[in-house]
Design a protein around this motif. Structure first.
Motif, mmCIF file in Angstrom:
data_model
loop_
_atom_site.group_PDB
_atom_site.id
_atom_site.type_symbol
_atom_site.label_atom_id
_atom_site.label_comp_id
_atom_site.label_asym_id
_atom_site.label_seq_id
_atom_site.Cartn_x
_atom_site.Cartn_y
_atom_site.Cartn_z
ATOM 1 N N ALA A 181 20.847 12.260 46.283
ATOM 2 C CA ALA A 181 20.675 10.816 46.421
ATOM 3 C C ALA A 181 20.799 10.523 47.899
ATOM 4 O O ALA A 181 21.729 11.035 48.566
ATOM 5 C CB ALA A 181 21.718 10.045 45.628
ATOM 6 N N VAL A 182 19.886 9.724 48.427
ATOM 7 C CA VAL A 182 19.879 9.449 49.866
ATOM 8 C C VAL A 182 19.661 7.969 50.118
ATOM 9 O O VAL A 182 18.864 7.307 49.455
ATOM 10 C CB VAL A 182 18.805 10.296 50.598
ATOM 11 N N PHE A 183 20.414 7.449 51.094
ATOM 12 C CA PHE A 183 20.246 6.096 51.593
ATOM 13 C C PHE A 183 20.056 6.190 53.089
ATOM 14 O O PHE A 183 20.812 6.851 53.791
ATOM 15 C CB PHE A 183 21.474 5.240 51.285
ATOM 16 N N GLN A 184 18.991 5.529 53.591
ATOM 17 C CA GLN A 184 18.716 5.513 55.026
ATOM 18 C C GLN A 184 18.554 4.079 55.489
ATOM 19 O O GLN A 184 17.896 3.315 54.874
ATOM 20 C CB GLN A 184 17.451 6.283 55.354
ATOM 21 N N ALA A 238 21.761 5.679 36.064
ATOM 22 C CA ALA A 238 22.296 4.311 36.098
ATOM 23 C C ALA A 238 22.950 4.015 37.439
ATOM 24 O O ALA A 238 22.847 2.890 37.950
ATOM 25 C CB ALA A 238 23.291 4.104 34.961
ATOM 26 N N ALA A 239 23.599 5.005 38.034
ATOM 27 C CA ALA A 239 24.230 4.816 39.348
ATOM 28 C C ALA A 239 23.202 4.453 40.416
ATOM 29 O O ALA A 239 23.537 3.821 41.417
ATOM 30 C CB ALA A 239 24.983 6.086 39.750
ATOM 31 N N LEU A 240 21.951 4.821 40.185
ATOM 32 C CA LEU A 240 20.876 4.529 41.139
ATOM 33 C C LEU A 240 19.989 3.372 40.677
ATOM 34 O O LEU A 240 18.950 3.104 41.263
ATOM 35 C CB LEU A 240 20.030 5.786 41.361
ATOM 36 N N ASP A 248 27.095 3.043 48.679
ATOM 37 C CA ASP A 248 27.884 2.985 47.451
ATOM 38 C C ASP A 248 27.142 3.625 46.281
ATOM 39 O O ASP A 248 27.752 4.282 45.428
ATOM 40 C CB ASP A 248 28.253 1.545 47.096
ATOM 41 N N ALA A 249 25.831 3.451 46.218
ATOM 42 C CA ALA A 249 25.036 4.059 45.156
ATOM 43 C C ALA A 249 25.031 5.582 45.286
ATOM 44 O O ALA A 249 25.066 6.300 44.279
ATOM 45 C CB ALA A 249 23.616 3.514 45.162
ATOM 46 N N ALA A 261 28.340 6.666 43.936
ATOM 47 C CA ALA A 261 28.354 6.530 42.481
ATOM 48 C C ALA A 261 27.537 7.633 41.810
ATOM 49 O O ALA A 261 27.942 8.169 40.769
ATOM 50 C CB ALA A 261 27.827 5.150 42.078
ATOM 51 N N PHE A 262 26.398 7.982 42.395
ATOM 52 C CA PHE A 262 25.566 9.090 41.894
ATOM 53 C C PHE A 262 26.368 10.387 41.878
ATOM 54 O O PHE A 262 26.416 11.096 40.872
ATOM 55 C CB PHE A 262 24.329 9.209 42.802
ATOM 56 N N HIS A 263 27.014 10.689 42.986
ATOM 57 C CA HIS A 263 27.785 11.927 43.110
ATOM 58 C C HIS A 263 28.930 11.950 42.101
ATOM 59 O O HIS A 263 29.139 12.947 41.389
ATOM 60 C CB HIS A 263 28.297 12.053 44.551
#
Length: 122
Positions: free
Chosen positions: A119-122, A24-26, A74-75, A78-80
């Motif tokens: 979880a990764v954001f780029q 849900a966090a993602l 932020d996602a 939240a995942f972590h």
């Protein structure tokens, strides 16, 4: 490139309790569930991660992890946070990973059965 990935788990109820808030966090939801498994993916879409009850299951050793694409930093946070709150183990707090690239923002955890996740954001 990948259509979906399946994990074997020894405790399906514990896995669902972990993955529901983590996914849900993602922005993903549980799309299906039965006595043998559960599947997660984007709302209204197909599953991208399936969990199946397998009494002898165990995660592979070093060299394997599953990276989920996050929509924001932020996602990733939240995942972590969700993973740790549900019994996951910290393998790397949210932050930039400059050794990968100047924009690689990620967090690493292991689920309660030891599956390594990112979880990764780029």
């Amino acid at each position: 490139m990948l259509g979906h990935l399946s994990f074997g788990v020894t405790d399906l109820d514990r896995a669902i309790a972990f993955y529901d808030p983590v996914m849900a966090a993602l922005g993903h939801v549980r799309l299906w569930q039965n006595e043998r498994g559960a599947g997660y993916g984007p709302p209204g879409g197909n599953d991208r991660l399936a969990l199946f009850l397998r009494p002898g299951a165990h995660p592979p050793g070093d060299g394997f992890h599953l990276a989920f694409q996050a929509d924001s930093r932020d996602a990733v946070v939240a995942f972590h946070k969700a993973a740790l709150a549900q019994g996951g183990h910290d393998l790397g707090a949210p932050g930039l990973r400059l050794n990968y690239s100047p924009t690689y923002y990620a967090a690493f955890v292991a689920d309660p059965e030891g599956w390594k996740l990112e979880a990764v954001f780029q």
